[in-house]
Enzyme design. Structure first.
Site, PDB file in Angstrom:
ATOM      1  N   CYS A 168       7.225   7.481  -8.099  1.00 44.83           N
ATOM      2  CA  CYS A 168       8.069   6.434  -7.506  1.00 44.83           C
ATOM      3  C   CYS A 168       7.250   5.243  -7.009  1.00 44.83           C
ATOM      4  O   CYS A 168       7.808   4.201  -6.676  1.00 44.83           O
ATOM      5  CB  CYS A 168       8.898   7.011  -6.368  1.00 44.83           C
ATOM      6  SG  CYS A 168      10.078   8.236  -6.951  1.00 44.83           S
ATOM      7  N   HIS A 210      11.126   1.716  -1.253  1.00 43.14           N
ATOM      8  CA  HIS A 210      11.569   2.574  -2.358  1.00 43.14           C
ATOM      9  C   HIS A 210      12.919   3.169  -1.964  1.00 43.14           C
ATOM     10  O   HIS A 210      13.097   3.641  -0.844  1.00 43.14           O
ATOM     11  CB  HIS A 210      10.516   3.670  -2.578  1.00 43.14           C
ATOM     12  CG  HIS A 210      10.976   4.761  -3.487  1.00 43.14           C
ATOM     13  ND1 HIS A 210      11.540   4.503  -4.708  1.00 43.14           N
ATOM     14  CD2 HIS A 210      10.957   6.114  -3.349  1.00 43.14           C
ATOM     15  CE1 HIS A 210      11.851   5.659  -5.293  1.00 43.14           C
ATOM     16  NE2 HIS A 210      11.507   6.649  -4.483  1.00 43.14           N
ATOM     17  N   ASN A 254      18.106   7.333  -6.714  1.00 40.18           N
ATOM     18  CA  ASN A 254      16.670   7.103  -6.896  1.00 40.18           C
ATOM     19  C   ASN A 254      16.368   6.919  -8.385  1.00 40.18           C
ATOM     20  O   ASN A 254      16.455   7.872  -9.158  1.00 40.18           O
ATOM     21  CB  ASN A 254      15.915   8.311  -6.325  1.00 40.18           C
ATOM     22  CG  ASN A 254      14.405   8.151  -6.387  1.00 40.18           C
ATOM     23  OD1 ASN A 254      13.895   7.230  -7.035  1.00 40.18           O
ATOM     24  ND2 ASN A 254      13.691   9.046  -5.733  1.00 40.18           N
TER      25      ASN A 254
HETATM   26  N1  COA Z   1      25.148  20.073  -1.583  1.00 40.03           N
HETATM   27  C1  COA Z   1      25.354  20.997  -0.624  1.00 40.03           C
HETATM   28  N2  COA Z   1      24.369  21.718  -0.107  1.00 40.03           N
HETATM   29  C2  COA Z   1      23.123  21.509  -0.563  1.00 40.03           C
HETATM   30  C3  COA Z   1      22.835  20.572  -1.559  1.00 40.03           C
HETATM   31  C4  COA Z   1      23.917  19.833  -2.080  1.00 40.03           C
HETATM   32  N3  COA Z   1      23.748  18.893  -3.036  1.00 40.03           N
HETATM   33  N4  COA Z   1      21.515  20.570  -1.814  1.00 40.03           N
HETATM   34  C5  COA Z   1      20.983  21.489  -0.991  1.00 40.03           C
HETATM   35  N5  COA Z   1      21.945  22.067  -0.256  1.00 40.03           N
HETATM   36  C6  COA Z   1      21.818  23.113   0.752  1.00 40.03           C
HETATM   37  C7  COA Z   1      20.538  23.884   0.600  1.00 40.03           C
HETATM   38  O1  COA Z   1      20.694  24.886  -0.375  1.00 40.03           O
HETATM   39  C8  COA Z   1      20.348  24.446   1.998  1.00 40.03           C
HETATM   40  O2  COA Z   1      21.130  25.594   2.134  1.00 40.03           O
HETATM   41  P1  COA Z   1      20.536  26.897   2.845  1.00 40.03           P
HETATM   42  O3  COA Z   1      20.185  26.438   4.239  1.00 40.03           O
HETATM   43  O4  COA Z   1      21.676  27.823   2.770  1.00 40.03           O
HETATM   44  O5  COA Z   1      19.358  27.281   2.026  1.00 40.03           O
HETATM   45  C9  COA Z   1      20.948  23.375   2.892  1.00 40.03           C
HETATM   46  O6  COA Z   1      21.756  22.542   2.050  1.00 40.03           O
HETATM   47  C10 COA Z   1      19.908  22.518   3.598  1.00 40.03           C
HETATM   48  O7  COA Z   1      18.978  22.128   2.666  1.00 40.03           O
HETATM   49  P2  COA Z   1      17.765  21.217   3.048  1.00 40.03           P
HETATM   50  O8  COA Z   1      16.889  21.040   1.863  1.00 40.03           O
HETATM   51  O9  COA Z   1      17.159  21.702   4.299  1.00 40.03           O
HETATM   52  O10 COA Z   1      18.542  19.885   3.393  1.00 40.03           O
HETATM   53  P3  COA Z   1      17.948  18.549   3.922  1.00 40.03           P
HETATM   54  O11 COA Z   1      18.696  18.129   5.099  1.00 40.03           O
HETATM   55  O12 COA Z   1      16.460  18.587   3.992  1.00 40.03           O
HETATM   56  O13 COA Z   1      18.331  17.526   2.764  1.00 40.03           O
HETATM   57  C11 COA Z   1      17.371  16.456   0.832  1.00 40.03           C
HETATM   58  C12 COA Z   1      17.908  17.748   1.433  1.00 40.03           C
HETATM   59  C13 COA Z   1      16.913  16.743  -0.587  1.00 40.03           C
HETATM   60  C14 COA Z   1      18.493  15.429   0.805  1.00 40.03           C
HETATM   61  C15 COA Z   1      16.213  15.957   1.715  1.00 40.03           C
HETATM   62  O14 COA Z   1      15.279  16.974   1.916  1.00 40.03           O
HETATM   63  C16 COA Z   1      15.519  14.791   1.110  1.00 40.03           C
HETATM   64  O15 COA Z   1      16.082  13.709   1.051  1.00 40.03           O
HETATM   65  N6  COA Z   1      14.248  14.927   0.670  1.00 40.03           N
HETATM   66  C17 COA Z   1      13.513  13.902   0.027  1.00 40.03           C
HETATM   67  C18 COA Z   1      13.954  13.850  -1.365  1.00 40.03           C
HETATM   68  C19 COA Z   1      13.494  12.618  -2.086  1.00 40.03           C
HETATM   69  O16 COA Z   1      13.959  11.565  -1.782  1.00 40.03           O
HETATM   70  N7  COA Z   1      12.609  12.790  -3.075  1.00 40.03           N
HETATM   71  C20 COA Z   1      12.101  11.776  -3.868  1.00 40.03           C
HETATM   72  C21 COA Z   1      11.058  11.056  -3.080  1.00 40.03           C
HETATM   73  S1  COA Z   1      10.178   9.971  -4.053  1.00 40.03           S
END
Ligand code: COA
Length: 329
Positions: A112, A253, A283
């Site tokens: 990214c 970004h 993204n």
């Molecule tokens: N819908 C519903 N539930 C979802 C889900 C979705 N699309 N994706 C994940 N979950 C669930 C998970 O399975 C987890 O369940 P569990 O607790 O039973 O295991 C729960 O939601 C929490 O997951 P978690 O990963 O802790 O959520 P979060 O608040 O950290 O949000 C992201 C997840 C991916 C949105 C967040 O971590 C994020 O934005 N990360 C950066 C990602 C990114 O931008 N990457 C590219 C960077 S260049």
């Protein structure tokens, strides 16, 4: 010699993938996606087309805006993690489609942060005096490497392309003033696609094991992205005697609204000076910054001599920031 952005353009495909569409594919909800990411919809390219299709359209917008022909381009740098082919480069594919017959160029994979890596390289080609017109494209067809059965990733990404023309200017006041770039290869454990490279060439088992899709540890990436982007934002300003107060527009970004919001709070910049379009496109990896820059230009959000900071974080890990003074009137 000063390097300036003399034109900027972008292209996104027409097909929209909304949160309601994703609710039909995986166990998720619009409410969950909006509250965790701020993303409403993404654009998806026709499955039969490659990333170059979008890259060429973004480049054509740049050439038309600047009023020059493709043969005038000296160098073409294409940042992408989803090139049309592994060989030859996407730069070569774009060159042929665009008719930029006189240039040379290459692909660059900085995740990214890829657009910032390519853009700062272009700026140095210009500053050295060796070249006069460098076209920089950031483009990705993330739908090609996303598993639409994996709710952790499929909600986050979309397809799109942006491009800028980098040229010399005698106006010392404007142009690229500074940049900071970093890489930490230990990030491989948290954001990766293992299949199709030389370590795991494509085979029946790599397909069966779903190794041709992108995986990430969202929480780890989130934490590093917020800290990394805030750090390079603050440092590039500090070493130029500036503060967040001086920045007219911050172009981060576009991975996730929460990341952008957390970075803005950490560096103390008000939301009205932050460019945000992640709700529309998700993204688009190397595409996010030039697309956001192009839309900010269309919306007249940058005036001549405005301070603009761009910052990104991505696979590698890679991260960085660029400080520039806007040159277009
Ligand atoms: N819908 C519903 N539930 C979802 C889900 C979705 N699309 N994706 C994940 N979950 C669930 C998970 O399975 C987890 O369940 P569990 O607790 O039973 O295991 C729960 O939601 C929490 O997951 P978690 O990963 O802790 O959520 P979060 O608040 O950290 O949000 C992201 C997840 C991916 C949105 C967040 O971590 C994020 O934005 N990360 C950066 C990602 C990114 O931008 N990457 C590219 C960077 S260049």
């Amino acid at each position: 010699m000063n390097a300036i952005i003399s034109a900027v353009g972008h292209y996104v495909p027409e097909t929209r993938l909304t949160n309601a569409d994703l609710e039909k594919l995986v166990d998720t909800s619009d409410e969950w996606i909006m509250s965790r990411t701020g993303i409403k919809e993404r654009r998806i390219l026709d499955t039969k087309k490659g990333t170059s299709h979008m890259a060429v359209k973004a480049a054509e917008m740049v050439l038309a805006q600047r009023g020059i022909s493709p043969e005038e381009i000296d160098v073409l740098l294409t940042a992408t993690v989803t090139p049309d082919l592994l060989v030859p480069s996407m730069a070569a594919v774009v060159q042929r489609e665009l008719g930029a017959t006189r240039c040379w160029g290459y692909d660059l994979n900085g995740g990214c942060t890829g657009f910032l890596c390519a853009f700062t390289t272009a700026a140095q080609f210009i500053e050295s005096g060796r070249y006069r017109k460098v076209l920089v494209i950031g483009a990705d067809k993330m739908s090609a490497i996303i598993d639409y059965e994996d709710r952790n990733t499929c909600i986050l990404f979309g397809d799109g392309a942006g491009a800028v023309l980098v040229e010399p200017s005698d106006d010392d006041d404007t142009g690229v003033k500074d940049f900071i770039l970093h890489m930490d290869g230990s990030g491989e454990d948290y954001l990766y696609m293992t299949g199709g490279g030389s370590r795991h060439p494509a085979s029946l088992s790599t397909v069966n094991d779903k190794m041709h899709y992108l995986y990430q540890d969202g929480r780890t990436v989130y934490k590093h992205a917020v800290n990394g982007m805030a750090d390079v934002f603050l440092r590039v300003l500090e070493r130029n005697g500036l503060s967040g107060e001086d920045v007219n527009l911050f172009i981060p970004h576009q991975a996730n609204y929460r990341i952008i919001d957390a970075v803005a709070k950490k560096v103390g910049i008000s939301k009205d000076r932050v460019m945000i379009n992640v709700h529309k496109y998700g993204n688009t990896t190397a595409g996010t910054i030039p697309i956001a820059l192009s839309e900010a230009h269309q919306e007249n959000r940058m005036k001549y001599e405005d301070w603009v900071v761009m910052a990104a974080f991505g696979a590698g890990f890679t991260w960085g920031s660029v400080l520039l003074k806007w040159a277009l009137k």
